[in-house]
Scaffold this active site. Structure first.
Site, PDB file in Angstrom:
ATOM      1  N   ASN A   9      22.103   3.841  46.519  1.00  0.00           N
ATOM      2  CA  ASN A   9      22.215   3.067  47.756  1.00  0.00           C
ATOM      3  C   ASN A   9      22.871   1.739  47.393  1.00  0.00           C
ATOM      4  OD1 ASN A   9      21.855   1.566  50.073  1.00  0.00           O
ATOM      5  ND2 ASN A   9      19.643   1.314  49.808  1.00  0.00           N
ATOM      6  N   TRP A  10      24.140   1.625  47.739  1.00  0.00           N
ATOM      7  CA  TRP A  10      24.896   0.436  47.297  1.00  0.00           C
ATOM      8  C   TRP A  10      24.622  -0.804  48.140  1.00  0.00           C
ATOM      9  CZ3 TRP A  10      30.547   2.489  46.176  1.00  0.00           C
ATOM     10  CH2 TRP A  10      30.474   3.420  45.119  1.00  0.00           C
ATOM     11  N   LYS A  11      23.924  -0.627  49.240  1.00  0.00           N
ATOM     12  CA  LYS A  11      23.620  -1.768  50.116  1.00  0.00           C
ATOM     13  C   LYS A  11      24.924  -2.502  50.474  1.00  0.00           C
ATOM     14  CE  LYS A  11      19.075  -1.817  48.120  1.00  0.00           C
ATOM     15  NZ  LYS A  11      17.837  -2.516  47.884  1.00  0.00           N
ATOM     16  N   HIS A  94      15.497   2.738  56.048  1.00  0.00           N
ATOM     17  CA  HIS A  94      15.363   1.901  54.852  1.00  0.00           C
ATOM     18  C   HIS A  94      14.611   0.619  55.224  1.00  0.00           C
ATOM     19  CE1 HIS A  94      16.199  -0.655  51.445  1.00  0.00           C
ATOM     20  NE2 HIS A  94      16.442   0.456  50.771  1.00  0.00           N
ATOM     21  N   GLU A  96      14.931  -2.347  54.463  1.00  0.00           N
ATOM     22  CA  GLU A  96      15.755  -3.514  54.812  1.00  0.00           C
ATOM     23  C   GLU A  96      16.233  -3.427  56.265  1.00  0.00           C
ATOM     24  OE1 GLU A  96      18.332  -3.343  51.371  1.00  0.00           O
ATOM     25  OE2 GLU A  96      16.616  -3.892  50.145  1.00  0.00           O
ATOM     26  N   GLU A 166       9.592   4.429  49.119  1.00  0.00           N
ATOM     27  CA  GLU A 166      10.007   3.179  48.479  1.00  0.00           C
ATOM     28  C   GLU A 166       9.027   2.063  48.837  1.00  0.00           C
ATOM     29  OE1 GLU A 166      14.557   3.169  47.726  1.00  0.00           O
ATOM     30  OE2 GLU A 166      14.199   2.513  49.775  1.00  0.00           O
ATOM     31  N   GLY A 172      14.110  -4.044  44.416  1.00  0.00           N
ATOM     32  CA  GLY A 172      14.890  -5.177  43.933  1.00  0.00           C
ATOM     33  C   GLY A 172      14.070  -6.250  43.236  1.00  0.00           C
ATOM     34  N   SER A 212      13.300  -0.338  42.170  1.00  0.00           N
ATOM     35  CA  SER A 212      13.508  -0.768  40.785  1.00  0.00           C
ATOM     36  C   SER A 212      13.570   0.389  39.785  1.00  0.00           C
ATOM     37  CB  SER A 212      12.439  -1.792  40.368  1.00  0.00           C
ATOM     38  OG  SER A 212      12.574  -2.971  41.140  1.00  0.00           O
ATOM     39  N   GLY A 233      18.953   1.435  44.065  1.00  0.00           N
ATOM     40  CA  GLY A 233      19.807   0.335  44.489  1.00  0.00           C
ATOM     41  C   GLY A 233      20.552  -0.241  43.293  1.00  0.00           C
TER      42      GLY A 233
END
Ligand code: PGA
Length: 255
Positions: A9-11, A94, A96, A166, A172, A212, A233
């Site tokens: 997941n490159w965000k 997700h 976020e 998650e 992160g 992570s 990520g």
């Protein structure tokens, strides 16, 4: 046997050019490691060039989100039909997007159903906050997220769904759930799926861990029986570490 799935997941990282250059190298390096499914989820603007670069490579493409309506006055949003034929997977729910865009459990359900209706495979992300975790309410909270996400989804669609557990406090932050903790919650999620759809369906459902994940903790995590891969990520943004994660997953699962 569930085929593990490692998704990057490159965000909001990598320009169109950076994304293209990255996957051009990645696909060659990943070519020998076909025992796990490998997916990259770039920002929307890079999807077309990434998909073209990866065509025929066996590395799949995913989007990071999708709206549930077919079209309409939804400034900034992307409809499922716009992704159809372009990506195989789409992340929905997700944390976020739940935090910054107000995505609710009900919206996650609508997004998952809309994705399925357009032949996109949802990766349904769930997970609890640190506060919920410390209050000992993880199982109740995540169980509720799963039940809401799967509302009105027929059993016939389950083979096209992946779940990602998650814990928000592990994303992160460098903190991971211990492999045993992650396995316990993922086992609980499998139990909820069994309750909704029966044991066989639950046994077949692929459930990833995310938060992570890096080469240093991959083997321990993937050695857990309920963990079927990872949603990654930070460690998916470098070719070397992404390739290493795929190799380690294959090793840990004995594939
Ligand atoms: P991280 O992100 O691997 O950087 O913790 C995981 C995710 O948000 O999917």
């Amino acid at each position: 046997m569930r085929t593990p799935i490692i998704a990057g997941n490159w965000k909001m990282y990598k320009s169109i050019k950076e994304a293209f250059d990255f996957v051009t190298t990645l696909k060659d390096e990943l070519a020998p490691y076909t025992a796990v499914e490998r997916v990259v989820c770039p920002p929307y603007v890079a999807l077309t060039s990434v998909q073209a670069a990866l065509a025929g490579s066996g590395v799949d493409v995913g989007a990071q989100d999708v709206h549930w309506e077919n079209e309409g006055a939804y400034t900034s949003q992307i409809a499922p039909g716009m992704l159809q034929g372009l990506v195989k997977y789409v992340i929905v729910g997700h944390s976020e997007t739940r935090a910054f865009q107000g995505v609710t459990d009900e919206m996650v359900n609508k997004k998952a159903k809309a994705a399925l209706a357009h032949e996109l495979r949802p990766i349904i992300a769930v997970g609890e906050s640190l506060e919920t975790n410390e209050a000992g309410e993880t199982e109740a909270f995540v169980g509720k997220q799963i039940r809401a996400a799967f509302a009105d989804i027929p059993a016939a669609d389950l083979a096209n769904i992946v779940v990602a557990y998650e814990p928000i406090w592990a994303i992160g932050t460098g903190k991971t759930a211990t492999p045993e903790q992650a396995n316990t919650i993922i086992g609980m999620i499998r139990g909820v799926i069994a309750d909704l759809y029966g044991d066989d369906q639950a046994e077949a459902m692929r459930i990833q861990y995310g938060g992570s994940v890096k080469p240093g903790n991959m083997v321990e995590l993937m050695s857990q029986p309920h963990i079927d891969g990872a949603l990654v990520g930070g460690a998916s943004l470098k070719v070397d570490s992404f390739v290493e994660l795929v190799k380690l997953a294959i090793e840990a699962k004995g594939l």
